[in-house]
Design an enzyme around this catalytic site. Structure first.
Site, mmCIF file in Angstrom:
data_model
loop_
_atom_site.group_PDB
_atom_site.id
_atom_site.type_symbol
_atom_site.label_atom_id
_atom_site.label_comp_id
_atom_site.label_asym_id
_atom_site.label_seq_id
_atom_site.Cartn_x
_atom_site.Cartn_y
_atom_site.Cartn_z
ATOM 1 C CB ILE A 46 3.266 -23.178 -19.560
ATOM 2 C CG1 ILE A 46 3.107 -24.684 -19.507
ATOM 3 C CG2 ILE A 46 2.810 -22.508 -18.275
ATOM 4 C CD1 ILE A 46 4.019 -25.354 -18.483
ATOM 5 C CG HIS A 101 8.577 -12.470 -18.358
ATOM 6 N ND1 HIS A 101 9.014 -12.518 -17.059
ATOM 7 C CD2 HIS A 101 7.229 -12.461 -18.305
ATOM 8 C CE1 HIS A 101 7.974 -12.546 -16.239
ATOM 9 N NE2 HIS A 101 6.866 -12.507 -16.967
ATOM 10 C CG HIS A 112 3.455 -11.426 -20.785
ATOM 11 N ND1 HIS A 112 2.934 -12.655 -20.476
ATOM 12 C CD2 HIS A 112 4.005 -10.949 -19.645
ATOM 13 C CE1 HIS A 112 3.152 -12.917 -19.191
ATOM 14 N NE2 HIS A 112 3.803 -11.902 -18.669
HETATM 15 P P1 5GP Z 1 4.348 -12.992 -15.168
HETATM 16 O O1 5GP Z 1 3.148 -13.462 -14.378
HETATM 17 O O2 5GP Z 1 5.585 -13.035 -14.314
HETATM 18 O O3 5GP Z 1 4.173 -11.708 -15.885
HETATM 19 O O4 5GP Z 1 4.517 -14.044 -16.336
HETATM 20 C C1 5GP Z 1 5.033 -15.328 -16.128
HETATM 21 C C2 5GP Z 1 4.473 -16.210 -17.215
HETATM 22 O O5 5GP Z 1 5.216 -17.390 -17.248
HETATM 23 C C3 5GP Z 1 3.007 -16.603 -16.992
HETATM 24 O O6 5GP Z 1 2.214 -16.136 -18.076
HETATM 25 C C4 5GP Z 1 3.061 -18.124 -16.907
HETATM 26 O O7 5GP Z 1 1.976 -18.754 -17.559
HETATM 27 C C5 5GP Z 1 4.377 -18.449 -17.592
HETATM 28 N N1 5GP Z 1 4.990 -19.662 -17.110
HETATM 29 C C6 5GP Z 1 5.120 -20.061 -15.810
HETATM 30 N N2 5GP Z 1 5.754 -21.236 -15.746
HETATM 31 C C7 5GP Z 1 6.042 -21.584 -17.032
HETATM 32 C C8 5GP Z 1 6.707 -22.720 -17.605
HETATM 33 O O8 5GP Z 1 7.157 -23.625 -16.922
HETATM 34 N N3 5GP Z 1 6.824 -22.732 -18.963
HETATM 35 C C9 5GP Z 1 6.330 -21.724 -19.746
HETATM 36 N N4 5GP Z 1 6.487 -21.845 -21.070
HETATM 37 N N5 5GP Z 1 5.708 -20.642 -19.233
HETATM 38 C C10 5GP Z 1 5.569 -20.577 -17.894
#
Ligand code: 5GP
Ligand code: ZN
Length: 115
Positions: A32, A101, A103
């Site tokens: 997002i 997840h 990236h």
């Molecule tokens: P992390 O910070 O845990 O490695 O990655 C989580 C990712 O999820 C972030 O890059 C953030 O932008 C993405 N993200 C958070 N909320 C949402 C959402 O509601 N929809 C989508 N598509 N991505 C999200």
């Protein structure tokens, strides 16, 4: 499915996502808040919090996450130019969503070391 998990809700279809790939065990959708021209999150449908709690019986599943990443990179046209794959874990890793997840970032030059 874990209640109150954002990504489990996407798997269940309760929250919409911009899907780029799905099969029986993996879902991939656009981040997002993209940090690169291509920024896709590839997740196992099964709720696993992070690499810290991965089990031996989930090895094949995580291989499917990687192979989905290979296909998506090809479909996005960034396989030859290159891309970066990242699993953030806990605070120092910068993890904010506690459903594992990968990236998949590409479409621009990445730098090293990461921030
Ligand atoms: P992390 O910070 O845990 O490695 O990655 C989580 C990712 O999820 C972030 O890059 C953030 O932008 C993405 N993200 C958070 N909320 C949402 C959402 O509601 N929809 C989508 N598509 N991505 C999200
Ligand atoms: Zn989950």
């Amino acid at each position: 499915m874990m209640e109150d998990c954002l990504f489990c809700k996407m798997v269940a279809g309760d929250i919409p996502c911009n899907k780029v790939y799905e099969d029986k065990s993996v879902l991939a959708f656009r981040d997002i808040d993209p940090k690169a021209p291509t920024h896709v999150l590839v997740i196992p449908k099964k709720h696993i919090e992070s690499i810290n709690v991965l089990k031996d019986e989930e090895k094949a599943l995580m291989g499917e996450v990687l192979m989905a990443g290979q296909k998506i990179a090809r479909d996005e046209g960034i396989d030859a130019s290159g891309f970066r794959t990242v699993f953030n874990t806990n605070a120092h890793g910068g993890q904010t969503v506690f459903h594992i997840h990968m990236h998949l970032l590409g479409g621009r030059q990445m730098t090293w070391p990461p921030g």
